[in-house]
Design a protein around this motif. Sequence first.
Motif, PDB file in Angstrom:
ATOM      1  N   PRO A 179       0.798  -1.232   0.000  1.00  0.00           N
ATOM      2  CA  PRO A 179       0.000   0.000   0.000  1.00  0.00           C
ATOM      3  C   PRO A 179       0.829   1.281   0.000  1.00  0.00           C
ATOM      4  CG  PRO A 179      -0.047  -1.052   2.163  1.00  0.00           C
ATOM      5  CD  PRO A 179       0.616  -2.015   1.231  1.00  0.00           C
ATOM      6  N   HIS A 180       2.086   1.200   0.438  1.00  0.00           N
ATOM      7  CA  HIS A 180       2.935   2.391   0.495  1.00  0.00           C
ATOM      8  C   HIS A 180       3.824   2.539  -0.731  1.00  0.00           C
ATOM      9  CE1 HIS A 180       1.620   2.944   4.601  1.00  0.00           C
ATOM     10  NE2 HIS A 180       2.019   1.721   4.923  1.00  0.00           N
ATOM     11  N   CYS A 181       3.582   1.726  -1.754  1.00  0.00           N
ATOM     12  CA  CYS A 181       4.375   1.790  -2.983  1.00  0.00           C
ATOM     13  C   CYS A 181       4.115   3.104  -3.711  1.00  0.00           C
ATOM     14  CB  CYS A 181       4.039   0.607  -3.885  1.00  0.00           C
ATOM     15  SG  CYS A 181       4.749   0.692  -5.542  1.00  0.00           S
ATOM     16  N   ARG A 182       5.189   3.753  -4.138  1.00  0.00           N
ATOM     17  CA  ARG A 182       5.084   5.005  -4.902  1.00  0.00           C
ATOM     18  C   ARG A 182       5.793   4.904  -6.251  1.00  0.00           C
ATOM     19  NH1 ARG A 182       1.708   5.232  -1.959  1.00  0.00           N
ATOM     20  NH2 ARG A 182       1.157   6.773  -0.397  1.00  0.00           N
ATOM     21  N   GLY A 183       6.110   3.677  -6.671  1.00  0.00           N
ATOM     22  CA  GLY A 183       6.751   3.491  -7.969  1.00  0.00           C
ATOM     23  C   GLY A 183       8.232   3.752  -7.969  1.00  0.00           C
ATOM     24  N   ASP A 184       8.861   3.732  -6.808  1.00  0.00           N
ATOM     25  CA  ASP A 184      10.303   3.974  -6.709  1.00  0.00           C
ATOM     26  C   ASP A 184      11.066   2.824  -7.368  1.00  0.00           C
ATOM     27  OD1 ASP A 184      12.852   4.640  -6.090  1.00  0.00           O
ATOM     28  OD2 ASP A 184      12.584   4.658  -3.909  1.00  0.00           O
ATOM     29  N   GLU A 189      10.533  -5.007  -6.416  1.00  0.00           N
ATOM     30  CA  GLU A 189       9.619  -6.061  -5.992  1.00  0.00           C
ATOM     31  C   GLU A 189       8.218  -5.533  -5.665  1.00  0.00           C
ATOM     32  OE1 GLU A 189      11.136  -4.158  -2.335  1.00  0.00           O
ATOM     33  OE2 GLU A 189      12.046  -4.826  -4.216  1.00  0.00           O
ATOM     34  N   GLN A 190       8.077  -4.214  -5.549  1.00  0.00           N
ATOM     35  CA  GLN A 190       6.791  -3.644  -5.152  1.00  0.00           C
ATOM     36  C   GLN A 190       5.840  -3.392  -6.318  1.00  0.00           C
ATOM     37  OE1 GLN A 190       7.405  -0.117  -2.808  1.00  0.00           O
ATOM     38  NE2 GLN A 190       8.330  -1.232  -1.084  1.00  0.00           N
ATOM     39  N   PHE A 191       6.328  -3.489  -7.543  1.00  0.00           N
ATOM     40  CA  PHE A 191       5.429  -3.237  -8.685  1.00  0.00           C
ATOM     41  C   PHE A 191       5.622  -4.293  -9.771  1.00  0.00           C
ATOM     42  CE2 PHE A 191       9.177  -0.509  -9.173  1.00  0.00           C
ATOM     43  CZ  PHE A 191       9.640  -0.873 -10.423  1.00  0.00           C
ATOM     44  N   PHE A 192       4.615  -4.381 -10.638  1.00  0.00           N
ATOM     45  CA  PHE A 192       4.656  -5.339 -11.747  1.00  0.00           C
ATOM     46  C   PHE A 192       5.674  -4.870 -12.777  1.00  0.00           C
ATOM     47  CE2 PHE A 192       0.315  -5.416 -10.038  1.00  0.00           C
ATOM     48  CZ  PHE A 192       0.223  -6.763  -9.682  1.00  0.00           C
ATOM     49  N   GLN A 193       6.391  -5.822 -13.356  1.00  0.00           N
ATOM     50  CA  GLN A 193       7.442  -5.469 -14.292  1.00  0.00           C
ATOM     51  C   GLN A 193       7.124  -5.888 -15.729  1.00  0.00           C
ATOM     52  OE1 GLN A 193      11.340  -6.679 -12.797  1.00  0.00           O
ATOM     53  NE2 GLN A 193      10.573  -6.596 -10.693  1.00  0.00           N
ATOM     54  N   GLU A 194       6.159  -6.768 -15.901  1.00  0.00           N
ATOM     55  CA  GLU A 194       5.793  -7.230 -17.248  1.00  0.00           C
ATOM     56  C   GLU A 194       5.006  -6.149 -17.983  1.00  0.00           C
ATOM     57  OE1 GLU A 194       3.402 -10.941 -19.399  1.00  0.00           O
ATOM     58  OE2 GLU A 194       3.616 -10.853 -17.222  1.00  0.00           O
ATOM     59  N   GLY A 195       5.239  -6.015 -19.289  1.00  0.00           N
ATOM     60  CA  GLY A 195       4.562  -4.998 -20.090  1.00  0.00           C
ATOM     61  C   GLY A 195       3.092  -5.311 -20.350  1.00  0.00           C
ATOM     62  N   CYS A 196       2.316  -4.268 -20.669  1.00  0.00           N
ATOM     63  CA  CYS A 196       0.873  -4.419 -20.900  1.00  0.00           C
ATOM     64  C   CYS A 196       0.555  -4.868 -22.327  1.00  0.00           C
ATOM     65  CB  CYS A 196       0.162  -3.096 -20.640  1.00  0.00           C
ATOM     66  SG  CYS A 196       0.308  -2.501 -18.945  1.00  0.00           S
ATOM     67  N   LEU A 197       1.433  -4.538 -23.273  1.00  0.00           N
ATOM     68  CA  LEU A 197       1.113  -4.790 -24.673  1.00  0.00           C
ATOM     69  C   LEU A 197       0.904  -6.278 -24.948  1.00  0.00           C
ATOM     70  CD1 LEU A 197       0.777  -3.680 -27.546  1.00  0.00           C
ATOM     71  CD2 LEU A 197       3.241  -3.948 -27.854  1.00  0.00           C
ATOM     72  N   LYS A 198       1.805  -7.119 -24.476  1.00  0.00           N
ATOM     73  CA  LYS A 198       1.688  -8.554 -24.741  1.00  0.00           C
ATOM     74  C   LYS A 198       0.435  -9.130 -24.086  1.00  0.00           C
ATOM     75  CE  LYS A 198       4.235 -12.909 -24.651  1.00  0.00           C
ATOM     76  NZ  LYS A 198       3.048 -13.676 -24.267  1.00  0.00           N
ATOM     77  N   LYS A 199       0.140  -8.701 -22.868  1.00  0.00           N
ATOM     78  CA  LYS A 199      -1.053  -9.200 -22.175  1.00  0.00           C
ATOM     79  C   LYS A 199      -2.312  -8.807 -22.916  1.00  0.00           C
ATOM     80  CE  LYS A 199       0.398  -9.792 -17.394  1.00  0.00           C
ATOM     81  NZ  LYS A 199       0.030  -9.533 -15.988  1.00  0.00           N
ATOM     82  N   LEU A 200      -2.353  -7.567 -23.381  1.00  0.00           N
ATOM     83  CA  LEU A 200      -3.532  -7.092 -24.094  1.00  0.00           C
ATOM     84  C   LEU A 200      -3.660  -7.770 -25.453  1.00  0.00           C
ATOM     85  CD1 LEU A 200      -5.830  -5.145 -23.576  1.00  0.00           C
ATOM     86  CD2 LEU A 200      -4.497  -3.334 -24.663  1.00  0.00           C
ATOM     87  N   GLU A 201      -2.540  -7.955 -26.145  1.00  0.00           N
ATOM     88  CA  GLU A 201      -2.561  -8.651 -27.439  1.00  0.00           C
ATOM     89  C   GLU A 201      -3.019 -10.102 -27.268  1.00  0.00           C
ATOM     90  OE1 GLU A 201       1.330  -8.256 -29.048  1.00  0.00           O
ATOM     91  OE2 GLU A 201       0.866  -6.407 -30.132  1.00  0.00           O
TER      92      GLU A 201
END
Length: 244
Positions: A179-184, A189-201
């Motif tokens: 909950p305290h993640c700010r995208g640092d 380890e606090q945020f997703f690293q995989e791209g959105c394009l492949k998932k959406l495709e």
Amino acid sequence: RLFARSLLRFLGFIFWGTAAALAFGGFFVILMYKNYRYLFQEFFLSLPGWLAVLAALILLPTGVLAISISVKSSRYQQGTLMYLLLVLLCLEISSGVLAQFYSIRMASELKRTMGYLVYQYNGTHSEGPGSRAVDAVQRKLQCCGVQNYTDWLKATAASWHLPAEKARVPESCCKGKYPHCRGDLGHLEQFFQEGCLKKLEDRLHFVMLYVFWCCTVLSILELLAGVSNGILMRHQPFHDLRIL
């Protein structure tokens, strides 16, 4: 003739089941367009879905007619069934071709649109529709950036319109358990690293391929139903209703 009756009865029940499968695929296409419509410039992307839903609705009375004719032949019912099968073939071939066409065409358009939105991103709390669309996609798909999270390293603080900010990823990339993640970038380890394009495709390709194969299989079954109905019509010619 007995085989034609049995096949027509069997196909009538099959039509009811496949109507549900086709309607599911159609609603999935419509829902996907609704959820990600800001990324799709083509308004007609939802058209294969609407055609599939319409075909599914027509399949229900078609199945009833097929079963009824297999029990007791009626000239009116046989003629009506032929008309409905012809309409269904037109709808399903159109839906299948459009689904295949959009599945191929949308890949390049998605990459271009998402790249533009990332570059124009104004921050997590921005009221701009483009920024809200990026945040919504990243939250729904649990992804970050176009290809991966490093795409945000190229988006400078100036392009975010957030001077004095370090390079970071949007808060919409953060995992829910932090909950305290700010995208640092120091806490990968606090945020997703995989791209959105492949998932959406992948999601777009799956749903379009599902609709395509549903329409293809149904078209073959409807041709079999038309042949079976034609065999029964030969044994009971339309002497006084030749217009049918």
